[in-house]
Write a protein that holds these residues in place. Structure first.
Motif, PDB file in Angstrom:
ATOM      1  N   SER A 330       1.075  -1.172  -0.119  1.00 28.18           N
ATOM      2  CA  SER A 330       0.032   0.059  -0.182  1.00 28.18           C
ATOM      3  C   SER A 330       0.903   1.207  -0.256  1.00 28.18           C
ATOM      4  O   SER A 330       2.044   1.302   0.501  1.00 28.18           O
ATOM      5  N   TYR A 331       0.345   2.195  -0.631  1.00 25.07           N
ATOM      6  CA  TYR A 331       1.235   3.495  -0.886  1.00 25.07           C
ATOM      7  C   TYR A 331       0.147   4.889  -0.503  1.00 25.07           C
ATOM      8  O   TYR A 331      -0.845   4.709  -0.948  1.00 25.07           O
ATOM      9  N   ASP A 335      -1.746  11.915   2.089  1.00 26.20           N
ATOM     10  CA  ASP A 335      -2.344  11.822   3.463  1.00 26.20           C
ATOM     11  C   ASP A 335      -3.523  10.696   3.805  1.00 26.20           C
ATOM     12  O   ASP A 335      -3.256   9.513   3.342  1.00 26.20           O
ATOM     13  N   GLU A 336      -4.628  11.255   4.420  1.00 23.88           N
ATOM     14  CA  GLU A 336      -5.283  10.117   4.505  1.00 23.88           C
ATOM     15  C   GLU A 336      -6.622  10.201   3.475  1.00 23.88           C
ATOM     16  O   GLU A 336      -7.548   9.680   3.458  1.00 23.88           O
ATOM     17  N   LEU A 337      -6.438  11.081   2.201  1.00 20.97           N
ATOM     18  CA  LEU A 337      -7.511  11.294   1.227  1.00 20.97           C
ATOM     19  C   LEU A 337      -7.269  10.190   0.352  1.00 20.97           C
ATOM     20  O   LEU A 337      -8.349   9.551  -0.220  1.00 20.97           O
ATOM     21  N   LEU A 338      -6.174   9.813  -0.030  1.00 20.05           N
ATOM     22  CA  LEU A 338      -6.022   8.483  -1.140  1.00 20.05           C
ATOM     23  C   LEU A 338      -4.940   7.845  -0.776  1.00 20.05           C
ATOM     24  O   LEU A 338      -3.688   8.191  -0.440  1.00 20.05           O
ATOM     25  N   GLY A 384      -9.662   5.880   0.958  1.00 17.18           N
ATOM     26  CA  GLY A 384      -9.247   6.931   1.626  1.00 17.18           C
ATOM     27  C   GLY A 384     -10.599   7.763   1.978  1.00 17.18           C
ATOM     28  O   GLY A 384     -11.667   7.193   2.564  1.00 17.18           O
ATOM     29  N   LYS A 385     -10.416   9.196   2.245  1.00 19.66           N
ATOM     30  CA  LYS A 385     -11.525   9.861   2.674  1.00 19.66           C
ATOM     31  C   LYS A 385     -11.961  10.956   1.652  1.00 19.66           C
ATOM     32  O   LYS A 385     -10.858  11.500   0.904  1.00 19.66           O
ATOM     33  N   ILE A 386     -13.068  11.126   1.384  1.00 13.67           N
ATOM     34  CA  ILE A 386     -13.563  12.187   0.590  1.00 13.67           C
ATOM     35  C   ILE A 386     -13.721  13.389   1.587  1.00 13.67           C
ATOM     36  O   ILE A 386     -13.349  14.747   0.931  1.00 13.67           O
ATOM     37  N   SER A 387     -14.112  13.114   2.675  1.00 10.76           N
ATOM     38  CA  SER A 387     -14.331  14.394   3.650  1.00 10.76           C
ATOM     39  C   SER A 387     -13.725  14.014   5.111  1.00 10.76           C
ATOM     40  O   SER A 387     -13.344  12.795   5.120  1.00 10.76           O
TER      41      SER A 387
END
Length: 584
Positions: A330-331, A335-338, A384-387
């Motif tokens: 995993s890469y 940050d936490e978005l993708l 990841g996170k969208i928001s």
């Protein structure tokens, strides 16, 4: 006055004499000549020069900085202003909820259904705990247009003991189960009420299990666990399954190596096969070794491993060695978005009569149990996170499996007497095939706040078989929606929806001697089971921190769909119940 006039007259005469002399001298000595300029003057850089002296100003006068003293001349001024005292803001503190060690739940509903759960945990001392659970679900039947009884009964019991010391943690568990189902899917219109008379389609599963685990701190052998299970039925079937696992963490030249050693034994038998009274015996013994190394560097994480499995078929006296990849990476791109991840894995799955019956309780006690060889499962995904309150996970995979287990309808014996209750097109057998599966799916998780959560998952499948005409009873799509909402401190609600796509099944008769009858044929009739949507919802009220009351409704669309061919489900269902939390 005369004296001044005299001096003035004398000076004037003297000035006149000198001026006259000068004029005459100039005329005598100066010659007038003409100067011709042949070439104009052209200066060069070399003609320039720099003064290499630094001027120094020293006038011999030294001026000292004069010291200045400042003074304030204050005059008091009368004022009536009085500042208010500041007050620090205080956050509203919520009282921490009381946590209980024990939980009981009881509910009653349509189809004379009963749902009961009991979870117990008690601390004997600071280092010892004892606990257990009881789960029960039953219904007395009542599905319309059935020829046989559709009641069922399912009870599971488990007890455990745990001790936690400074460097050692260990536990023991003991459990059992008792399940009663009916092969109520007698195939229509091939059979009618007359055929159903005298057919006792009930069958019972029962089992017992014993297991335990040990965890050590600061030791090469970090964990060990073992589990034994006995499972059987009232048709003379019996199965013994033992599985043990040892986990070790060893450092070799600054590399941390995690190694798992697995020992798995399975042995069982059925009194007969589907078409005759010949017994079926099966047995497998395998040993697996799976070392792995994890590399973590900033945003990159890589797990490198391999699995080696030795399999011995104790009934056929055949042995094989399988090697599987175990690689994952995993890469973190943003940050936490993708985060992008992928890998390729494989393994040997030990199928059992117990696992098969829990997935489909309508199997006949005439099965051939074989392990599944998952050669590889290659996958790649993004998550990841969208928001801040919304996360996602998208994944695609392609896997290849040998001896993939498929549930296939047992055909109806036509030209000989049916002696068993599962020979009326109302039971399932197992077939095995090499199947490759391409799947694409994703998950969306929404947590608007602590009071509202939503999860949506969906997966689409494409199957390719080798010997079988279809991937029997495997859906081409699965989706689900889960929602929980804490309306107020007292009221709560939730909903869940399940969707399953089309599945392929077969129906028809099987001949022992090919009688000359043009109505029936040896070729089974393929049937497509339609997809279905099952919607459920619940609402509850918290009477106090111990007691909750609730109501549930299932199959809101009132669909009489078939999860398995000839097995329609219960339509609209309602359930009311209460749960209670307590301590000893």
């Amino acid at each position: 006055m005369r004296k001044h006039i005299y001096f003035s007259f004398t000076g004037l005469c003297l000035f006149s004499t000198l001026f006259s002399w000068a004029q005459e001298r100039e005329n005598d000595t100066l010659n007038t000549n003409v100067i011709n300029v042949v070439k104009p003057y052209t200066p060069t850089i070399s003609d320039a020069f720099k003064v290499k002296e630094t001027p120094v100003l020293d006038d011999g006068v030294t001026t000292a900085k004069k010291a200045v003293d400042y003074t304030i001349f204050s005059i008091p001024v009368a004022s009536t202003f009085t500042p208010a005292k500041g007050k620090a803001a205080v956050l509203d503190k919520q009282k921490a909820p009381k946590l209980f060690d024990n939980y009981a739940n009881l509910a009653f509903g349509s189809y004379t259904s009963v749902l009961a759960d009991l979870y117990l945990n008690h601390a004997i001392s600071r280092t010892e705990n004892i606990g257990g659970y009881l789960q029960h679900q039953s219904a007395q039947g009542g599905i319309n247009n059935l020829l046989l009884d559709d009641a069922f009964y399912n009870t599971k019991l488990q007890a455990n003991y745990e001790q936690i010391n400074r460097n050692l943690k260990w536990d023991l568990n003991l459990g059992g189960l008792h399940q009663v189902y009916n092969w109520h899917g007698m195939q229509q219109p091939y059979f009618n009420e007359t055929d159903a008379k005298g057919v006792d389609a009930g069958h019972t599963f029962y089992g017992a299990n014993l297991g335990g685990s040990v965890q050590l701190e600061d030791a090469y052998l970090s964990k060990g666990e073992a589990h034994f299970q006995y499972f059987g039925d009232d048709y003379g079937s019996a199965e013994n399954h033992f599985k043990a696992k040892l986990i070790s963490d060893v450092t070799i030249k600054d590399y941390d190596i995690n190694t798992q050693l697995t020992i798995d034994y399975l042995g069982g038998s059925f009194d007969r096969n589907y078409f005759n009274s010949e017994a079926i015996n099966y047995g497998n013994f395998n040993i697996g070794l799976a070392p792995s190394y994890q590399l973590v560097q900033e945003d990159l994480s890589v797990n490198l491993g391999v699995s080696v499995v030795y399999l011995n078929d104790t009934e056929a006296s055949e042995s094989n060695v399988y090697i599987y990849p175990n690689i994952a990476a995993s890469y973190r791109l943003v940050d936490e978005l993708l985060l992008v991840y992928g890998g390729i894995e494989g393994g040997l799955t030990q199928n059992t009569y117990y696992s098969v019956s829990q997935e489909n309780p309508f199997v006949s006690p005439t099965l051939l149990i074989l392990p599944t060889n998952k050669q590889y499962d290659a996958y790649v995904g993004l998550k990841g996170k969208i928001s801040s309150n919304m996360g996602y996970d998208v994944k695609a995979s392609y896997r290849s499996e040998k001896n993939k287990q498929l549930f296939k309808n047992n055909l109806i014996p036509y030209d000989f007497t049916r002696t068993e209750a599962y020979q009326y097109g109302n039971s399932y057998g197992l077939v095995y095939d090499k199947i490759t599966t391409l799947s694409v799916g994703g998950k969306l998780q929404v947590d608007l706040n602590q009071d509202f959560t939503l999860a949506l998952t969906a997966n689409y499948f494409i199957y390719n078989t080798d010997a079988e005409a279809e991937a029997w009873n495997l859906p081409n799509m699965k989706a689900s929606l889960m929602l929980d909402y804490q309306i107020t401190n007292k009221w709560f609600a939730g909903a869940n929806l399940f969707f399953e796509g089309e599945r392929q099944a077969v129906s028809g008769f099987a001949f022992a001697n090919n009688p000359a009858n043009p109505i029936f044929t040896n070729n089974p009739l393929p049937i497509t089971l339609d997809g279905f949507l099952d919607a459920n919802a619940h609402v509850g009220y918290r009477v106090n921190n111990r007691l909750d009351v609730y109501a549930k409704v299932n199959n809101l669309a009132n669909q009489s769909y078939h999860r398995w061919l000839n097995y329609p489900v219960q339509t609209f269902q309602a359930l009311v119940g209460a749960s209670y939390k307590f301590d000893f």
